[in-house]
Motif scaffolding. Structure first.
Motif, short mmCIF file in Angstrom:
data_model
loop_
_atom_site.label_atom_id
_atom_site.label_comp_id
_atom_site.label_asym_id
_atom_site.label_seq_id
_atom_site.Cartn_x
_atom_site.Cartn_y
_atom_site.Cartn_z
N THR A 1 -3.01 -0.25 -4.18
CA THR A 1 -3.85 0.45 -3.20
C THR A 1 -3.11 1.67 -2.66
O THR A 1 -1.93 1.59 -2.37
CB THR A 1 -4.22 -0.49 -2.04
N MET B 1 0.84 -1.18 0.00
CA MET B 1 0.00 0.00 0.00
C MET B 1 0.88 1.24 0.00
O MET B 1 1.85 1.32 0.75
CB MET B 1 -0.91 0.01 1.23
N LYS B 2 0.54 2.20 -0.85
CA LYS B 2 1.27 3.46 -0.90
C LYS B 2 0.58 4.46 0.02
O LYS B 2 -0.63 4.64 -0.04
CB LYS B 2 1.31 4.02 -2.32
N CYS C 1 -3.42 4.82 0.31
CA CYS C 1 -4.05 5.36 1.50
C CYS C 1 -3.80 6.87 1.46
O CYS C 1 -2.68 7.32 1.69
CB CYS C 1 -3.45 4.73 2.75
N THR D 1 -8.34 1.05 -4.07
CA THR D 1 -7.51 0.11 -4.81
C THR D 1 -7.70 0.35 -6.30
O THR D 1 -8.79 0.15 -6.85
CB THR D 1 -7.86 -1.34 -4.45
N GLU E 1 -9.00 5.25 1.43
CA GLU E 1 -8.26 4.17 0.79
C GLU E 1 -8.98 3.76 -0.48
O GLU E 1 -10.21 3.68 -0.51
CB GLU E 1 -8.13 2.97 1.72
#
Length: 128
Positions: free
Chosen positions: A76, A1-2, A78, A71, A69
């Motif tokens: 994905t 997740m970025k 945040c 995707t 959040e």
């Protein structure tokens, strides 16, 4: 997740929005400007750095607003949105965007925003 920081950057009652370059992912979509957090960096520092790099704009980061959040097909993210203040609306440099606009909060609905930004807009409109 970025992990990403985005700014709801205000000046004289208007909010800064930016359109992503057409050759980038989500090209042509509008967003609250910001960028990816680097290791060891606070979200507030990330937002200040990204806005300085992308727009050569100094901002004062204020309070945290919300997290969103989403995707995408590339992964994905945040998105952490903060209110921020700019002391000017004059921006003559854009590194990552096609165009920018200073708009009234009521005008947000007129723009095609990236999906991760849409919950932020919805919450902002609830507060009007």
């Amino acid at each position: 997740m970025k992990i990403v920081a985005a700014g709801i950057i205000c000046n004289n009652g208007k909010i800064l929005i930016a359109q992503r370059r057409k050759d980038k992912s989500l090209g042509g979509k509008w967003e609250f400007p910001g960028g990816k957090q680097e290791e060891g960096e606070s979200l507030e520092d990330c937002l200040k750095r990204e806005i300085q790099e992308e727009l050569h704009l100094d901002i004062d980061v204020k309070n945290f607003f919300m997290k969103s959040e989403y995707t995408y097909d590339f992964g994905t993210i945040c998105l952490n949105a903060f209110f921020a203040e700019s002391h000017t609306q004059n921006i003559d440099y854009m590194d990552s965007h096609e165009m920018i606009r200073w708009i009234l909060p009521s005008e947000l609905k007129n723009y095609d925003f990236a999906p991760a930004d849409k919950p932020i807009i919805a919450k902002l409109q609830q507060q009007d």
